[in-house]
Scaffold this active site. Structure first.
Site, mmCIF file in Angstrom:
data_model
loop_
_atom_site.group_PDB
_atom_site.id
_atom_site.type_symbol
_atom_site.label_atom_id
_atom_site.label_comp_id
_atom_site.label_asym_id
_atom_site.label_seq_id
_atom_site.Cartn_x
_atom_site.Cartn_y
_atom_site.Cartn_z
ATOM 1 N N LYS A 187 9.832 -0.300 8.798
ATOM 2 C CA LYS A 187 9.762 -1.230 7.970
ATOM 3 C C LYS A 187 9.558 -0.362 6.028
ATOM 4 O O LYS A 187 8.936 -0.365 5.504
ATOM 5 C CB LYS A 187 9.404 -2.497 7.427
ATOM 6 C CG LYS A 187 10.436 -3.571 6.581
ATOM 7 C CD LYS A 187 9.227 -4.384 6.314
ATOM 8 C CE LYS A 187 9.445 -4.258 4.726
ATOM 9 N NZ LYS A 187 9.575 -4.028 3.766
ATOM 10 N N GLU A 263 -3.290 3.195 3.099
ATOM 11 C CA GLU A 263 -2.559 4.164 1.574
ATOM 12 C C GLU A 263 -2.922 3.638 0.910
ATOM 13 O O GLU A 263 -1.346 2.253 0.423
ATOM 14 C CB GLU A 263 -1.985 5.749 2.424
ATOM 15 C CG GLU A 263 -2.108 6.637 2.962
ATOM 16 C CD GLU A 263 -3.444 7.114 3.247
ATOM 17 O OE1 GLU A 263 -3.788 8.208 3.740
ATOM 18 O OE2 GLU A 263 -3.833 7.239 1.732
ATOM 19 N N CYS A 297 1.273 6.922 -6.544
ATOM 20 C CA CYS A 297 -0.163 7.191 -6.158
ATOM 21 C C CYS A 297 -1.183 7.845 -6.419
ATOM 22 O O CYS A 297 -2.386 6.856 -7.285
ATOM 23 C CB CYS A 297 -0.444 5.920 -4.886
ATOM 24 S SG CYS A 297 -0.156 8.506 -3.692
ATOM 25 N N GLU A 399 -4.391 -0.702 -11.905
ATOM 26 C CA GLU A 399 -3.184 0.036 -11.844
ATOM 27 C C GLU A 399 -1.862 -0.478 -11.941
ATOM 28 O O GLU A 399 -1.391 -1.720 -12.117
ATOM 29 C CB GLU A 399 -2.939 0.293 -10.240
ATOM 30 C CG GLU A 399 -2.311 1.035 -9.497
ATOM 31 C CD GLU A 399 -1.959 1.498 -8.431
ATOM 32 O OE1 GLU A 399 -1.410 0.499 -7.313
ATOM 33 O OE2 GLU A 399 -1.206 2.235 -7.936
#
Ligand SMILES: NC(=O)c1ccc[n+]([C@@H]2O[C@H](COP(=O)([O-])OP(=O)(O)OC[C@H]3O[C@@H](n4cnc5c(N)ncnc54)[C@H](O)[C@@H]3O)[C@@H](O)[C@H]2O)c1
Ligand SMILES: O=C/C=C/C=C(\O)C(=O)O
Length: 495
Positions: A187, A263, A297, A399
């Site tokens: 997906k 991750e 990231c 973040e």
């Protein structure tokens, strides 16, 4: 931003891909938006639970078909055909990635699509050189037994990917999954459906048997993502995305005790010592802070600079940030793109406002660039640099995933290490110094999965890749994916 098909032109329709063929669904398709202009460029079918079940069944059937009987060498040959198939349609893949993300052509054509192909090559190589353990074991009766490791595919793997490096991160999971004999239901992010859909066509052309690679489109909760992670016939879930999403997926994986490979998010630090090559540090930190509009990231949102060069470093990074050129993603001189969506831009701008309200010194940026139509309709923000915020500011702890960073001075090595480690995340760091002993010492002290010294995002795909702390579970790359993508059985034979 996703709107219903009724509001979207019928320009391009993206369907699911199950058992080797396009499959449509009954839910109202959602729109695919070009982030550079905010314009709808097509619409995408959204999977319901029935579509996801169909995909998982197709993957299960394929495990027991010809795919399960191929040798390592035959699978390696197919992986190399997949890499070649992406390269043969390079322009289409680049155009699709640029349209979905708004990222500059120069970035998609030099990073996203080349790595999307290379990921298949590295795991084809892995198959040619992989080995398992074996022991000649003395037995109590004075005889010998032979013990050897036998790796078998884990089974049907659910693959869920984010929107920032769509093809790169998708094939970074699909390549090892297929290399080691699994079948997959993938997906892609709802924001970036196109290149994974093209990949499905390449799978067909490369002779991947129907059902080995299946694509379902949709969102997370109450949509394809949730249905896939909760499906009882999925044997493992590999996910890249936000840490809080990982938490939700881990809860789903717990039912049936399915392994996960994660991750996740990061709040990465760069540590710049006064003895560094300053030109290299500025060039490297400009990339790590602003590449892909900060939507990487591994990117740097916290920079710690040894005091003697702090003012110079701030001035030089300001100059580099202000030289970035937002514009038409397909224009050759564009070096800076938009954020992926209105929602994400609103999130990043909320941190810009927070920094302002907390009294940050705004070295550059902090707002929205003024661009001509049609770009004025896109989700743009300015590359931004702050100084002067306290260590516990949300800007330094949460973040943001945008083109922004905070620079703070330090006086001692241990102070910089403590600051870098003061985070629930532990994904990556970059260390800039001319002192080799210090490079090794600091890289060993910062609690991350990936430490770069005098470089950033330099990748050997055989190396271990992943995050520590709340930045991930497990490692991808080279042999490291074996633990997740295979079951290791020990066979003991009395000779
Ligand atoms: N560690 C890495 O290698 C790495 C790489 C790229 C991005 N990221 C992280 O990804 C994030 C940005 O990507 P994003 O916004 O797409 O992340 P996200 O977590 O919002 O979504 C990622 C994917 O998960 C799906 N999803 C969302 N909720 C779900 C649920 N409850 N169940 C199943 N699937 C669900 C989404 O549809 C999407 O496909 C950032 O936090 C970034 O740090 C990490
Ligand atoms: O945004 C995150 C980047 C991830 C990169 C990789 O997974 C890689 O380089 O293999």
């Amino acid at each position: 931003m996703n709107i219903t098909a009724a509001q979207a032109p019928a320009s391009s329709v993206i369907t699911h891909y199950i058992a080797g063929r396009p499959v449509t669904s009954s839910r109202p398709p959602f729109a695919n938006v070009d982030p550079a202009t905010g314009q709808v460029v097509g619409h995408v079918h959204e999977a319901d639970a029935g579509i996801v079940d169909m995909a998982v069944r197709a993957a299960r059937d394929a495990l027991h078909g010809p795919w399960g009987r191929l040798t390592d060498g035959e699978r390696a040959a197919i992986l190399r055909r997949l890499a070649d198939g992406i390269r043969a349609r390079f322009d289409e893949f680049v155009a699709a990635e640029v349209r979905d993300t708004g990222k500059p052509y120069s970035l998609a054509s030099h990073l996203d699509i080349p790595r999307g192909a290379a990921n298949f090559d590295v795991f084809a190589d892995q198959l040619a050189h992989g080995a398992t353990e074996a022991f000649r074991s003395p037995t109590p009766d004075g005889g010998i037994a032979l013990n050897y490791g036998l790796r078998t595919p884990r089974g049907v793997i659910a693959v869920i990917c984010p929107w920032n490096l769509p093809l790169l991160l998708m094939t970074w999971k699909v390549a090892p999954a297929l290399a080691f004999g699994n079948t997959v239901v993938v997906k892609p992010s709802e924001e970036t459906p196109s290149t994974t859909t093209l990949l499905a066509e390449v799978m067909n052309d490369a002779g991947v048997p129907p059902g080995v690679f299946n694509v379902v489109h949709g969102f997370g909760p109450d949509s394809a993502g949730q249905y896939l992670t909760e499906h009882p016939d999925v044997n493992g879930i590999t996910f890249t995305g936000e840490t809080r999403t990982g938490t939700a997926i881990m809860k789903a994986a717990a039912v049936g005790v399915r392994p996960v490979s994660f991750e996740l998010g990061g709040k990465n630090a760069a540590v710049v010592f006064a003895d560094c090559d300053l030109d290299a540090a500025i060039a490297g930190t400009t990339r790590s802070a602003f590449l892909n509009s900060g939507q990487v990231c591994l990117g740097t949102e916290r920079i710690y600079v040894e005091r003697p060069i702090f003012d110079t470093f701030v001035a030089r990074l300001k100059q580099a940030a202000e030289a970035l050129r937002p514009g038409d993603p397909n224009a050759g001189d564009t070096t800076f793109g938009p954020l992926i969506s209105k929602a994400h831009r609103d999130k990043v701008l909320s941190y810009y406002a927070r920094a302002r309200n907390e009294g940050a010194s705004i070295v550059t940026g902090g707002g929205v660039p003024s661009l001509p139509a049609p770009l004025s309709g896109g989700w743009w923000v300015e590359p931004t640099i702050w100084t002067g915020l306290p260590a516990d500011s949300a800007v330094l702890t949460e973040e943001i995933f945008g083109p922004c960073c905070h620079i703070a001075p330090f006086d001692r090595e241990d102070e910089a290490i403590a600051a870098a480690n003061d985070s629930p995340y532990g994904l990556a760091t970059s260390i800039w110094t001319g002192d080799l002993s210090r490079a090794h010492r600091v890289a060993a002290a910062i609690e991350v999965g990936v430490a770069w010294v005098n470089c950033w995002f330099l990748r050997d795909l055989r190396t271990a890749f992943g995050g520590a702390k709340q930045s991930g579970i497990g490692r991808e790359g080279g042999v490291h994916g074996l633990e997740f993508y295979t079951e290791l059985r020990n066979v003991c034979i009395k000779l």
